[in-house]
Design an enzyme around this catalytic site. Structure first.
Site, PDB file in Angstrom:
ATOM      1  N   PRO A 188      -7.655   6.497  15.672  1.00 29.92           N
ATOM      2  CA  PRO A 188      -6.519   7.529  15.823  1.00 29.92           C
ATOM      3  C   PRO A 188      -4.999   7.022  16.236  1.00 29.92           C
ATOM      4  O   PRO A 188      -4.291   7.583  15.612  1.00 29.92           O
ATOM      5  CB  PRO A 188      -6.902   8.145  17.295  1.00 29.92           C
ATOM      6  CG  PRO A 188      -8.617   7.892  16.940  1.00 29.92           C
ATOM      7  CD  PRO A 188      -8.697   6.616  16.575  1.00 29.92           C
TER       8      PRO A 188
ATOM      9  N   GLU B 296       2.841  -4.155  -7.415  1.00 35.63           N
ATOM     10  CA  GLU B 296       3.239  -5.233  -6.596  1.00 35.63           C
ATOM     11  C   GLU B 296       3.251  -6.551  -7.400  1.00 35.63           C
ATOM     12  O   GLU B 296       3.971  -7.355  -7.084  1.00 35.63           O
ATOM     13  CB  GLU B 296       2.367  -5.294  -5.293  1.00 35.63           C
ATOM     14  CG  GLU B 296       2.300  -4.433  -4.370  1.00 35.63           C
ATOM     15  CD  GLU B 296       3.919  -4.045  -3.738  1.00 35.63           C
ATOM     16  OE1 GLU B 296       4.461  -5.275  -3.702  1.00 35.63           O
ATOM     17  OE2 GLU B 296       4.375  -3.004  -3.652  1.00 35.63           O
TER      18      GLU B 296
ATOM     19  N   GLY C 272       0.940  -1.308  -0.032  1.00 37.24           N
ATOM     20  CA  GLY C 272      -0.021   0.000  -0.070  1.00 37.24           C
ATOM     21  C   GLY C 272       0.959   1.185   0.051  1.00 37.24           C
ATOM     22  O   GLY C 272       2.146   1.108   0.232  1.00 37.24           O
TER      23      GLY C 272
ATOM     24  N   GLU D 274      10.898  -7.310  -0.973  1.00 36.99           N
ATOM     25  CA  GLU D 274      10.446  -8.447  -0.380  1.00 36.99           C
ATOM     26  C   GLU D 274       9.197  -8.824  -0.293  1.00 36.99           C
ATOM     27  O   GLU D 274       8.494  -8.987   0.953  1.00 36.99           O
ATOM     28  CB  GLU D 274      11.145  -8.751   0.954  1.00 36.99           C
ATOM     29  CG  GLU D 274      12.641  -8.897   1.058  1.00 36.99           C
ATOM     30  CD  GLU D 274      13.322  -9.358   2.276  1.00 36.99           C
ATOM     31  OE1 GLU D 274      13.058 -10.445   2.928  1.00 36.99           O
ATOM     32  OE2 GLU D 274      13.791  -8.728   2.730  1.00 36.99           O
TER      33      GLU D 274
ATOM     34  N   GLU E  18      -1.148   0.311  -6.819  1.00 40.85           N
ATOM     35  CA  GLU E  18      -0.358  -0.463  -5.833  1.00 40.85           C
ATOM     36  C   GLU E  18      -0.229  -2.013  -6.524  1.00 40.85           C
ATOM     37  O   GLU E  18       0.400  -2.420  -6.347  1.00 40.85           O
ATOM     38  CB  GLU E  18      -0.990  -0.363  -4.468  1.00 40.85           C
ATOM     39  CG  GLU E  18      -0.824   0.887  -4.100  1.00 40.85           C
ATOM     40  CD  GLU E  18       0.776   1.151  -3.510  1.00 40.85           C
ATOM     41  OE1 GLU E  18       1.575   0.054  -3.347  1.00 40.85           O
ATOM     42  OE2 GLU E  18       1.175   2.091  -3.652  1.00 40.85           O
TER      43      GLU E  18
END
Lengths: 235, 235
Positions: free
Chosen positions: A84, A67, A47, A115, A63
């Site tokens: 939060p 990947e 991400g 990796e 993304e």
DNA sequence: ACAAAAGTGTTGGACTTACACCCATGC
DNA sequence: GCATGGGTGTAAGTCCAACACTTTTGT
């Protein structure tokens, strides 16, 4: 329109993608090992931050491509996570997505990321502390989403190669649901369900004993509702 | 941990809540009339910026309470909307939620908000330009979510008062799905489904002709999966 | 021949649907 | 009485789970 400046709290927004596949009779998720703080050394979903002029969906697609190198993979938004304290760097909301990639194309992990590798979901969810952030929760939610979507959509075909046997397809259900299915009944149901699979007329070259299986392909790409749902056995 | 300062783009995060109810045989949504730009004069979902130390869920609950005075109302996250141009003030991601409120308690709108009121969903979704931002899309998604959740969960009881007749309950399904249901079959299915409704033993004082109806209550508060789903008639 | 996987047949039971029918009330 | 809504009965059709059985291969 003037630039917006107010006292509203500032957030950063990321997208995380739970990329799932079925491999070695296991449901697996693509994870990267974090190099930097926070959670350096821990596993995490791939991400990153959303670009200034990028839609959330585009960021997730980016993304995914970074990947896996894959494009045109079915994926959808899962949920957003914004407690939060979830990231010590500040107030960060993650918009999580789920993507499904076919088994044969999934052997190779990303080249760009550090990796990246596949990890079986079950032991991961039983473990503690292997995943950074709240990504264990995200993976849990992603798996649950996929389990229910298998029942009522053509999602299962996204797990297999373009051409597949009905055993391949059945295996997807069995692995994701964790229950064996009756081969005969499965056969009937899948072939009788409209817009699900289509015969190619060809056979898979046999690879062991047993009668050779017919090859099928998805009638439509992507995720579509099923006219007749595939029934999910109770626990 | 040091304060996070980077070149990542800055976002503001809001929560918007689609508060749905069934009233006058219509599915209705609570909307406010906007006083300020952008979209001044247009209708919009109640919502607001997330506070600095507030979880997304808490922010949605706060909005819900401010608009309806209700607490303990079942609601859940729907999806997030973050297209670059969706708000001219800057990059704003909205985490949308859906909430269901019972019909009798819903007559009164919020006191805090400016001109909050109920609006029938159907004409709203057919119209153009009455809703600001991308809130028409959010309402569309909220309705679709509710439609499918009626089938497989006890969500329907959240639309009715604490005590209700099975006709009341059936009306929820009929309004949300837009199809009449067979009263007899509905009766059987609901009463035979475990953990759905429980008899109170009392009757509703009759208010017109017809045999008085038995009063029921939800067996469990909130949204739970149904062992036997309520079947949804095809279009 | 035997084992194994693919695929078809069959059968009892569960569930659904579409009604008919009785019940209890207001007018 | 009659209309209306509440609630039960019932029978035909559909779907499904279980499992027997046939087909086609590898060894």
């Amino acid at each position: 329109m003037a630039k917006y400046s107010s006292d509203h709290p500032i957030f950063y927004v990321t997208v995380d993608v739970a990329i799932l596949t079925v491999h070695d009779d296991e449901l697996q998720v693509l994870l990267v090992k974090r190099r930097n703080e926070p959670y350096a050394g821990k596993l995490a979903l791939p991400g990153g931050f959303v670009d200034p002029d990028e839609d959330l969906t585009d960021a997730a697609r980016r993304e995914l491509r970074e990947e896996t190198g894959l494009t045109d993979v079915p994926f959808e938004q899962l949920a957003s996570y914004g407690a939060p304290g979830r990231d010590p760097r500040g107030r960060i909301v993650s918009v999580a997505h789920v993507a499904i990639v076919p088994e044969p194309l999934s052997a190779r992990a990303g080249d760009d990321a550090s990796e990246a590798g596949w990890h079986a979901v079950e032991p991961l969810l039983r473990s503690r502390g292997r995943l950074g952030f709240d990504h264990k929760q995200i993976v849990t939610d992603a798996v649950e989403r996929v389990r229910t979507k298998l029942e009522r959509t053509t999602l299962a075909t996204s797990f297999v190669a373009e051409e597949f046997t009905l055993s391949d397809l059945r295996s997807v259900y069995e692995v994701v649901w964790g229950h064996p299915l009756d081969p005969g009944n499965f056969q009937r149901k899948v072939t009788k369900t409209e817009d699900f699979v289509a015969e190619t007329g060809r056979m898979r070259p046999s690879q062991g004993p047993g009668r050779p299986a017919g090859l099928y392909r998805a009638r439509r790409p992507g995720i579509h509702p099923l006219s007749i749902p595939i029934s999910r056995p109770q626990a």
